[in-house]
Scaffold this active site. Structure first.
Site, short mmCIF file in Angstrom:
data_model
loop_
_atom_site.label_atom_id
_atom_site.label_comp_id
_atom_site.label_asym_id
_atom_site.label_seq_id
_atom_site.Cartn_x
_atom_site.Cartn_y
_atom_site.Cartn_z
CG ASP A 95 -16.49 3.06 0.90
OD1 ASP A 95 -17.89 2.71 0.75
OD2 ASP A 95 -16.36 2.90 2.32
CG HIS A 112 -21.47 0.40 4.21
ND1 HIS A 112 -20.75 1.25 3.97
CD2 HIS A 112 -22.16 -0.28 3.05
CE1 HIS A 112 -20.54 1.10 2.44
NE2 HIS A 112 -21.44 0.50 1.93
CG ASN A 146 -17.88 -1.72 3.26
OD1 ASN A 146 -17.93 -2.74 2.64
ND2 ASN A 146 -18.25 -0.70 2.54
CB THR A 166 -13.99 2.16 13.23
OG1 THR A 166 -14.59 3.08 12.46
CG2 THR A 166 -13.75 2.66 14.49
#
Ligand code: 13P
Length: 291
Positions: free
Chosen positions: A81, A218, A240, A243
């Site tokens: 990434d 993302h 994506n 967190t």
């Protein structure tokens, strides 16, 4: 089974779905993600952060994830990434990554293009033209590996301060870079959103009509599922997450460690709870994005 990232994404889009991609800093999380994917019968993408890949153990992790992908009952791809360092990219590919986000999004437009082209050229020169390249146009606020709640510098309505993708550049950017997927900035941020996430759907729509390559969203942590499900209709085929997965694992470790310490230093038991946390989150993301 290991599969090309672009093929996993294309097949999901054909079904009106997107593929979730999860950042894995360790093998326990990756095994949990793959288990969730196997139970759902869907493909999945394992992401490795560039700071992870820049270490010898990070390269070993990539090799281990590739083994996990090979043995999986569903299509799995391993992607490096957000990488801009050529040495890290080449080492990650040699270790087993089959896709790279060649990320020049913080650079001026022409330099961003030059970076993606250079990565493609270096890979081709090494006989690795098969590596799938994602590129990023526009800048996302926030940190890829840590969340301080600083992610949403842009205001909820405008978000201009975080560098929205300029849709007028998309056609030229894709043509010049030869990117196979395009990560976009449409109000999404890495890390935590300060307020309610406000995706700029009209910008995404405008981007989607200007290129046929799949788009990547993302910073999906914190975006409600009812918003995310709208994305595949705008050719977003990869979403994506980092967190929320991290937060869940850390919370689990916080609440479970003392009990497992008291239970005879039971690391196996603690790892099982870690697995459950990561697997539950991956399963919910897979279900959310699946049609
Ligand atoms: P979040 O940490 O906001 O989920 O973003 C993850 C990501 O985009 C990884 O590339």
């Amino acid at each position: 089974m290991r599969a090309r990232l672009d093929e996993i994404v294309a097949s999901a889009l054909q079904q009106g779905s997107a593929v979730p991609a999860f950042t894995c800093y360790d093998f326990t999380t990756a095994m949990a993600v793959v288990s969730a994917a196997e139970e759902s019968g869907r493909g999945v993408i394992l992401l490795v952060a560039p700071k992870t890949a820049a270490t010898p153990n990070g390269l070993r992790l990539i090799t281990a994830l590739r083994g996990l992908a090979d043995a999986a009952a569903v299509p799995v791809s391993v992607q490096l990434d957000h990488a801009s360092d050529l040495d890290v990219i080449l080492a990650a590919v040699a270790a087993g990554a089959d896709s790279v986000l060649a990320d020049g999004s913080s650079l001026p437009y022409e330099d961003n293009i030059a970076l993606v082209r250079q990565v493609r050229a270096e890979l081709t020169a090494r006989g690795r033209a098969d590596v799938v390249l994602e590129a990023e146009l526009g800048g996302l606020a926030g940190d890829e590996d840590r969340a301080f709640g600083e992610g949403a510098e842009g205001d909820a309505a405008g978000n201009d301060s975080i560098g929205l993708t300029d849709s007028a550049q998309v056609e030229d950017f894709v043509a010049q870079t030869g990117a196979q997927l395009l990560a976009v900035a449409v109000g999404n941020v890495h890390g935590k959103y300060k307020g309610k996430p406000e995706l700029r759907w009209e910008v995404l729509q405008d981007i989607a009509v200007r290129t046929h390559i799949p788009l990547v969203l993302h910073g999906a942590s914190g975006i409600p599922g009812e918003e995310l499900v709208k994305a595949p209709a705008m050719n977003v085929g990869k979403v994506n997450f980092n967190t929320e997965l991290r937060t869940g694992v850390l919370s689990t470790l916080e609440t479970e460690t003392a009990a497992h310490r008291a239970d005879g230093e039971n690391l196996q038991g603690l790892l099982a709870r870690w697995n459950d946390s990561a697997k539950d989150f991956a399963a919910s993301a897979l279900a959310m994005l699946t049609r």
